[in-house]
Design a protein around this motif. Structure first.
Motif, PDB file in Angstrom:
ATOM      1  N   GLN A  73      11.984   2.383   3.290  1.00  0.00           N
ATOM      2  CA  GLN A  73      13.005   2.643   4.307  1.00  0.00           C
ATOM      3  C   GLN A  73      13.063   4.124   4.697  1.00  0.00           C
ATOM      4  N   GLY A  74      12.158   4.940   4.109  1.00  0.00           N
ATOM      5  CA  GLY A  74      12.204   6.370   4.362  1.00  0.00           C
ATOM      6  C   GLY A  74      11.106   6.846   5.296  1.00  0.00           C
ATOM      7  N   PRO A  75      10.919   8.153   5.375  1.00  0.00           N
ATOM      8  CA  PRO A  75       9.944   8.740   6.307  1.00  0.00           C
ATOM      9  C   PRO A  75       8.490   8.444   5.934  1.00  0.00           C
ATOM     10  N   ASP A  76       8.257   8.023   4.682  1.00  0.00           N
ATOM     11  CA  ASP A  76       6.887   7.741   4.245  1.00  0.00           C
ATOM     12  C   ASP A  76       6.586   6.237   4.291  1.00  0.00           C
ATOM     13  N   ARG A  77       7.195   5.557   5.265  1.00  0.00           N
ATOM     14  CA  ARG A  77       7.081   4.102   5.346  1.00  0.00           C
ATOM     15  C   ARG A  77       5.624   3.645   5.506  1.00  0.00           C
ATOM     16  N   ILE A  78       4.843   4.357   6.292  1.00  0.00           N
ATOM     17  CA  ILE A  78       3.459   3.926   6.540  1.00  0.00           C
ATOM     18  C   ILE A  78       2.664   3.901   5.236  1.00  0.00           C
ATOM     19  N   HIS A  79       2.854   4.911   4.406  1.00  0.00           N
ATOM     20  CA  HIS A  79       2.163   4.937   3.112  1.00  0.00           C
ATOM     21  C   HIS A  79       2.649   3.786   2.228  1.00  0.00           C
ATOM     22  N   ALA A  80       3.950   3.527   2.244  1.00  0.00           N
ATOM     23  CA  ALA A  80       4.512   2.432   1.450  1.00  0.00           C
ATOM     24  C   ALA A  80       3.978   1.080   1.926  1.00  0.00           C
ATOM     25  N   LEU A  81       3.796   0.931   3.250  1.00  0.00           N
ATOM     26  CA  LEU A  81       3.246  -0.313   3.792  1.00  0.00           C
ATOM     27  C   LEU A  81       1.802  -0.522   3.323  1.00  0.00           C
ATOM     28  N   GLU A  82       1.056   0.565   3.229  1.00  0.00           N
ATOM     29  CA  GLU A  82      -0.319   0.462   2.728  1.00  0.00           C
ATOM     30  C   GLU A  82      -0.322  -0.013   1.279  1.00  0.00           C
ATOM     31  N   SER A  85       0.539  -3.751   1.251  1.00  0.00           N
ATOM     32  CA  SER A  85      -0.603  -4.562   1.670  1.00  0.00           C
ATOM     33  C   SER A  85      -1.623  -4.692   0.541  1.00  0.00           C
ATOM     34  N   LYS A  86      -1.899  -3.589  -0.132  1.00  0.00           N
ATOM     35  CA  LYS A  86      -2.871  -3.605  -1.230  1.00  0.00           C
ATOM     36  C   LYS A  86      -2.389  -4.495  -2.374  1.00  0.00           C
ATOM     37  N   ALA A  87      -1.091  -4.427  -2.687  1.00  0.00           N
ATOM     38  CA  ALA A  87      -0.527  -5.261  -3.761  1.00  0.00           C
ATOM     39  C   ALA A  87      -0.637  -6.743  -3.427  1.00  0.00           C
ATOM     40  N   CYS A  88      -0.345  -7.095  -2.165  1.00  0.00           N
ATOM     41  CA  CYS A  88      -0.403  -8.505  -1.750  1.00  0.00           C
ATOM     42  C   CYS A  88      -1.836  -9.030  -1.727  1.00  0.00           C
ATOM     43  N   GLU A  89      -2.778  -8.173  -1.413  1.00  0.00           N
ATOM     44  CA  GLU A  89      -4.184  -8.588  -1.368  1.00  0.00           C
ATOM     45  C   GLU A  89      -4.798  -8.678  -2.758  1.00  0.00           C
ATOM     46  N   GLU A  90      -4.559  -7.675  -3.591  1.00  0.00           N
ATOM     47  CA  GLU A  90      -5.278  -7.563  -4.856  1.00  0.00           C
ATOM     48  C   GLU A  90      -4.578  -8.250  -6.024  1.00  0.00           C
ATOM     49  N   TYR A  91      -3.254  -8.379  -5.952  1.00  0.00           N
ATOM     50  CA  TYR A  91      -2.506  -8.964  -7.063  1.00  0.00           C
ATOM     51  C   TYR A  91      -1.736 -10.228  -6.663  1.00  0.00           C
ATOM     52  N   GLY A  92      -1.230 -10.251  -5.429  1.00  0.00           N
ATOM     53  CA  GLY A  92      -0.336 -11.344  -5.029  1.00  0.00           C
ATOM     54  C   GLY A  92       1.046 -11.190  -5.636  1.00  0.00           C
ATOM     55  N   PHE A  93       1.261 -10.118  -6.379  1.00  0.00           N
ATOM     56  CA  PHE A  93       2.521  -9.822  -7.065  1.00  0.00           C
ATOM     57  C   PHE A  93       2.790  -8.322  -6.979  1.00  0.00           C
ATOM     58  N   PHE A  94       4.067  -7.955  -7.034  1.00  0.00           N
ATOM     59  CA  PHE A  94       4.431  -6.552  -7.215  1.00  0.00           C
ATOM     60  C   PHE A  94       5.838  -6.484  -7.788  1.00  0.00           C
ATOM     61  N   GLN A  95       6.188  -5.330  -8.331  1.00  0.00           N
ATOM     62  CA  GLN A  95       7.544  -5.115  -8.818  1.00  0.00           C
ATOM     63  C   GLN A  95       8.282  -4.238  -7.825  1.00  0.00           C
ATOM     64  N   LEU A  96       9.483  -4.637  -7.478  1.00  0.00           N
ATOM     65  CA  LEU A  96      10.282  -3.940  -6.475  1.00  0.00           C
ATOM     66  C   LEU A  96      11.390  -3.163  -7.159  1.00  0.00           C
ATOM     67  N   GLU A 201       4.735  -5.992   9.447  1.00  0.00           N
ATOM     68  CA  GLU A 201       4.164  -4.710   9.868  1.00  0.00           C
ATOM     69  C   GLU A 201       2.824  -4.472   9.183  1.00  0.00           C
ATOM     70  N   SER A 202       2.750  -4.762   7.890  1.00  0.00           N
ATOM     71  CA  SER A 202       1.517  -4.503   7.152  1.00  0.00           C
ATOM     72  C   SER A 202       0.370  -5.373   7.648  1.00  0.00           C
ATOM     73  N   LEU A 203       0.708  -6.533   8.229  1.00  0.00           N
ATOM     74  CA  LEU A 203      -0.313  -7.426   8.796  1.00  0.00           C
ATOM     75  C   LEU A 203      -0.647  -7.061  10.243  1.00  0.00           C
TER      76      LEU A 203
END
Length: 382
Positions: A73-82, A85-96, A201-203
């Motif tokens: 939700q901050g100014p570095d959103r584009i990096h966070a989206l990357e 995307s990587k977490a969804c592709e490589e793991y299918g899981f992430f911790q929020l 957005e990541s897609l």
């Protein structure tokens, strides 16, 4: 032995099996309350399907990718989206982390769920139903009408959309359960919508914040806002022989995203990563989020739902709360047209909840068999 006598013996055996099976339909908690020192045969997995609980395997733990909602939700959103995307592709899981849901709401949800499972069986059993679309359903295993081997789990499932319609059907005991679920479901729904927008957005399906077209974004997100939500409280009682059974067998979730509140004190969630079963290390005050079958279909295979299972504990019971989200029950789930092209042809048939429920009613839920039933045999051939 005469044919008549053989038939009589077979009939008696089948009747005994039905009586024995019906006993287990009352749930694991009910069995444990009556005293249990061994795992009943109905719960014992074939040798090749049992969890390996040696010290070597037990040490195979996994720290999932971490997504910081504050960063999204901050100014570095584009990096966070990357990173998302990587977490969804490589793991299918992430911790929020930094998810913003009040700790009081989380604690009240856990306490209300624990109190429900501590109710007398007669009270819990009021909500047993074979109707998978019921607004509230108490049950056991995964699909107790089809499972060859039962899993070591009881659950209470609460349909949360629309709240005004389903609330009167929810359990009135324990007294605090309804309000706890209302507060928790509202918080997780808001969180899900933030994540859904970030995933779109990541897609590349909506513009990032700097260049966003509000009309486009609203049209695409409206269906998500009206989407389904199911809160599932899981109870995994302590098990005298945890190496013989599982709390849940290997499976993928059928929805878009699942937000799981794991038991921070008792580990049990395992995911299949790089061909191995690895135990997820929960982070305090976080959610474990995973891609569901619907998101795999919607992303045309870019983001993949991943097999996961649940181990049971020999000395401690375990409670987890899953909030499952997807599009509305009457929506058709299909690959996004923007993600289908010559280089990446359409990989899945259209599907909907009615198809899923019909499949679940007639099949044992195992691995990713529902999703496989929706996969096109020839890419691009709808």
């Amino acid at each position: 032995m005469s044919p008549a006598l053989v038939l009589e013996v077979q009939t008696i055996c089948k009747e005994d099996e039905l009586v024995e099976s019906h006993k287990y339909h009352k749930g694991v908690k009910h069995l444990c309350e009556r005293g249990l020192t061994k795992v009943p045969r109905k719960y014992i997995l074939p040798a090749l399907e049992r969890p390996l609980l040696s010290k070597k395997d037990g040490a195979t733990n996994l720290k999932l990718p971490i997504i910081d909602l504050a960063q999204l939700q901050g100014p570095d959103r584009i990096h966070a989206l990357e990173s998302l995307s990587k977490a969804c592709e490589e793991y299918g899981f992430f911790q929020l982390i930094n998810h913003g849901i009040a700790s009081e709401s989380v604690l009240e949800m856990i306490q209300a769920a624990r109190k429900f499972f501590e109710l007398p069986f007669e009270e819990r059993s009021k909500y047993m139903s074979k109707d998978q679309s019921a607004p509230v359903r108490y049950g056991t295993s995964f699909n107790q009408n089809k499972d060859r081997v039962f899993c070591w789990r009881d659950f209470i499932k609460l349909n949360c959309h629309p709240l005004s319609d389903v609330l009167p059907f929810w359990p009135s005991s324990p007294a605090e359960l309804r309000q706890a679920v209302v507060n928790y479901s509202k918080g997780t729904k808001s969180l899900y919508l933030m994540l859904a927008k970030a995933i779109l957005e990541s897609l590349g399906l909506v513009e990032t914040e700097k260049n966003i077209d509000e009309n486009d974004s609203c049209d695409l997100l409206k269906e998500f806002e009206d989407g389904s939500q199911l809160i599932v409280a899981n109870c995994y009682p302590s098990c005298p022989e945890p190496d013989l059974t599982l709390g849940m067998p290997p499976h993928s979730d059928y929805g878009f995203l699942t937000l799981l509140l794991p038991d921070e004190e008792v580990k049990g969630l395992q995911i299949q990563h790089e061909g191995r079963w690895v135990t997820v290390e929960p982070i305090p005050n976080s959610f474990v989020v995973n891609v569901g079958d619907h998101l795999e279909i919607f992303s045309n295979g870019k983001y993949r739902s991943v097999l996961h299972r649940v181990l049971v504990n020999p000395s401690k019971s375990r409670i987890s709360i899953a909030s499952l989200h997807s599009l509305p029950f009457n929506s058709m789930i299909r690959p996004s047209p923007k993600l289908v092209n010559d280089a990446n042809p359409r990989r899945y048939k259209d599907t909907d909840f009615a198809t899923f429920i019909q499949y679940m009613a007639s099949h044992e839920h195992k691995n990713k068999n529902f999703l496989e039933s929706r996969r096109l045999s020839q890419l691009g051939d709808a």
